[in-house]
Design an enzyme around this catalytic site. Structure first.
Site, PDB file in Angstrom:
ATOM      1  N   ASP A   1      -6.881  -6.772   3.718  1.00 18.61           N
ATOM      2  CA  ASP A   1      -6.208  -5.477   3.857  1.00 18.61           C
ATOM      3  C   ASP A   1      -6.243  -5.005   5.305  1.00 18.61           C
ATOM      4  OD1 ASP A   1      -5.244  -2.894   3.529  1.00 18.61           O
ATOM      5  OD2 ASP A   1      -6.920  -2.203   2.296  1.00 18.61           O
TER       6      ASP A   1
ATOM      7  N   HIS B   1      -1.178  -1.171  -4.318  1.00 19.36           N
ATOM      8  CA  HIS B   1      -2.459  -0.866  -3.678  1.00 19.36           C
ATOM      9  C   HIS B   1      -2.491   0.643  -3.397  1.00 19.36           C
ATOM     10  CE1 HIS B   1      -6.027  -1.974  -1.297  1.00 19.36           C
ATOM     11  NE2 HIS B   1      -5.628  -1.075  -0.400  1.00 19.36           N
TER      12      HIS B   1
ATOM     13  N   MET C   1     -11.696  -6.157   4.789  1.00 20.28           N
ATOM     14  CA  MET C   1     -10.900  -5.289   5.670  1.00 20.28           C
ATOM     15  C   MET C   1     -10.641  -6.004   6.993  1.00 20.28           C
ATOM     16  SD  MET C   1     -10.231  -2.607   3.942  1.00 20.28           S
ATOM     17  CE  MET C   1      -9.279  -1.873   5.268  1.00 20.28           C
TER      18      MET C   1
ATOM     19  N   SER D   1       0.836  -1.195   0.000  1.00 18.38           N
ATOM     20  CA  SER D   1       0.000   0.000   0.000  1.00 18.38           C
ATOM     21  C   SER D   1       0.873   1.248   0.000  1.00 18.38           C
ATOM     22  CB  SER D   1      -0.899   0.012   1.238  1.00 18.38           C
ATOM     23  OG  SER D   1      -1.438   1.311   1.383  1.00 18.38           O
TER      24      SER D   1
ATOM     25  N   MET E   1     -11.895   4.586  -0.477  1.00 21.45           N
ATOM     26  CA  MET E   1     -12.535   4.763   0.835  1.00 21.45           C
ATOM     27  C   MET E   1     -13.151   6.155   0.830  1.00 21.45           C
ATOM     28  SD  MET E   1      -9.598   2.944   3.116  1.00 21.45           S
ATOM     29  CE  MET E   1      -8.372   3.216   1.846  1.00 21.45           C
TER      30      MET E   1
ATOM     31  N   MET F   1      -8.585   8.177   0.377  1.00 22.33           N
ATOM     32  CA  MET F   1      -9.380   8.527   1.569  1.00 22.33           C
ATOM     33  C   MET F   1      -9.824   9.978   1.464  1.00 22.33           C
ATOM     34  SD  MET F   1      -6.923   6.906   4.462  1.00 22.33           S
ATOM     35  CE  MET F   1      -6.485   5.164   4.433  1.00 22.33           C
TER      36      MET F   1
ATOM     37  N   HIS G   1      -8.257   1.385  -4.096  1.00 21.78           N
ATOM     38  CA  HIS G   1      -9.192   1.130  -2.993  1.00 21.78           C
ATOM     39  C   HIS G   1      -9.839   2.461  -2.612  1.00 21.78           C
ATOM     40  CE1 HIS G   1      -9.563  -0.301   1.504  1.00 21.78           C
ATOM     41  NE2 HIS G   1     -10.741  -0.148   0.920  1.00 21.78           N
TER      42      HIS G   1
ATOM     43  N   ASP H   1      -4.582   3.623  -1.827  1.00 23.63           N
ATOM     44  CA  ASP H   1      -5.655   3.911  -0.862  1.00 23.63           C
ATOM     45  C   ASP H   1      -6.155   5.342  -0.969  1.00 23.63           C
ATOM     46  OD1 ASP H   1      -6.040   1.528   0.774  1.00 23.63           O
ATOM     47  OD2 ASP H   1      -3.948   1.821   1.394  1.00 23.63           O
TER      48      ASP H   1
HETATM   49  C1  DX5 Z   1      -6.358   1.090   5.658  1.00 28.83           C
HETATM   50  C2  DX5 Z   1      -5.909   0.909   4.236  1.00 28.83           C
HETATM   51  C3  DX5 Z   1      -4.820  -0.074   4.133  1.00 28.83           C
HETATM   52  C4  DX5 Z   1      -3.550   0.319   4.838  1.00 28.83           C
HETATM   53  C5  DX5 Z   1      -2.877  -0.940   5.281  1.00 28.83           C
HETATM   54  O1  DX5 Z   1      -7.457   1.893   5.687  1.00 28.83           O
HETATM   55  O2  DX5 Z   1      -6.963   0.480   3.427  1.00 28.83           O
HETATM   56  O3  DX5 Z   1      -4.555  -0.418   2.778  1.00 28.83           O
HETATM   57  O4  DX5 Z   1      -2.675   1.069   4.043  1.00 28.83           O
HETATM   58  O5  DX5 Z   1      -1.815  -0.601   6.088  1.00 28.83           O
HETATM   59  P1  DX5 Z   1      -1.126  -1.642   7.068  1.00 28.83           P
HETATM   60  O6  DX5 Z   1      -0.619  -2.755   6.225  1.00 28.83           O
HETATM   61  O7  DX5 Z   1      -0.017  -0.833   7.685  1.00 28.83           O
HETATM   62  O8  DX5 Z   1      -2.165  -2.074   8.046  1.00 28.83           O
HETATM   63 ZN    ZN Z   2      -6.474  -0.371   1.374  1.00 30.29          ZN
END
Ligand code: DX5
Ligand code: ZN
Length: 216
Positions: free
Chosen positions: A177, A32, A139, A7, A67, A36, A65, A34
């Protein structure tokens, strides 16, 4: 062999191209990404303009991903910016019709589609869509932050997704994840995960190659 998707959330954003090159060299399978929005989750990361720049410097598979609230409103921007796979959250959707519309929209643009479920959301919530999906993202932490601890409840979801896939001959990959390291990764692999996301475990390690290899 299981796929590893580091990620970028835990990468050094000031050196993003170096980080991407390094994980590619270290035999990562996917990136990956992310997204947000500070609304669906209580944190803000990066959006589609940075994705576009990332896509320009790598040929790796871009696992996006989302979010975010209202994924339907923004999805085209992420596809235009080079996403290989769009994963949205079922909890962000208004109703079944909207979920169907979003799946169709992504498929019509020839991009892979996945749905993610938060720790409190049961697999049954997405049962109606499973036959259409390329990926189901389980998740194993509350989405929003890297570096949290793995929640074992994800394991039974992985197992039941695997059983449902075998039973109905669905084709989705099972991705997990949050909180993945050598120990929790082993449990996920045994449960039947096909793809594991790892943020802090890879990017905070001294050797990306060794940390990625330890998950395979
Ligand atoms: C969390 C993200 C993950 C995050 C995982 O909301 O969706 O992808 O980056 O990070 P680690 O591997 O550090 O838990
Ligand atoms: Zn993620």
């Amino acid at each position: 062999m299981i796929k590893i998707a580091p990620s970028l959330l835990s990468a050094n954003f000031a050196y993003l191209k170096d980080e991407i090159d390094a994980i590619e060299k270290a035999k990562a399978d996917w990136i990956h990404y992310d997204v947000m929005d500070g609304h669906f989750v209580p944190n803000i990361s990066f959006g589609y303009s940075i994705l576009k720049d990332v896509a320009k410097v790598t040929d790796m598979f871009l696992d996006v991903h989302l979010m975010i609230s209202e994924p339907l409103k923004y999805v085209d921007h992420f596809i235009d910016s080079g996403a290989s796979l769009i994963v949205f959250h079922i909890e962000a959707m208004k109703d079944q019709a909207q979920t169907q519309e979003l799946i169709r929209k992504i498929k019509d643009r020839h991009v892979q589609v996945g749905i993610s479920i938060k720790p409190d959301t049961p697999v049954t919530e997405i049962a109606d869509y499973l036959e259409l999906l390329d990926v189901v993202l389980v998740m194993s932490v509350e989405p929003g932050f890297g570096g949290q601890s793995f929640m074992p409840l994800a394991l039974s979801k992985i197992k039941s997704l695997k059983n449902m896939r075998d039973h109905h001959q669905y084709h989705y990959l099972i991705e997990v994840d949050g909180g993945i390291n050598a120990e929790t990764g082993k449990l996920c692999k045994e449960a039947g995960a096909d793809v594991m996301v790892a943020g802090s475990y890879v990017f905070n390690s001294d050797s990306y190659q060794e940390s990625i290899a330890s998950l395979k």
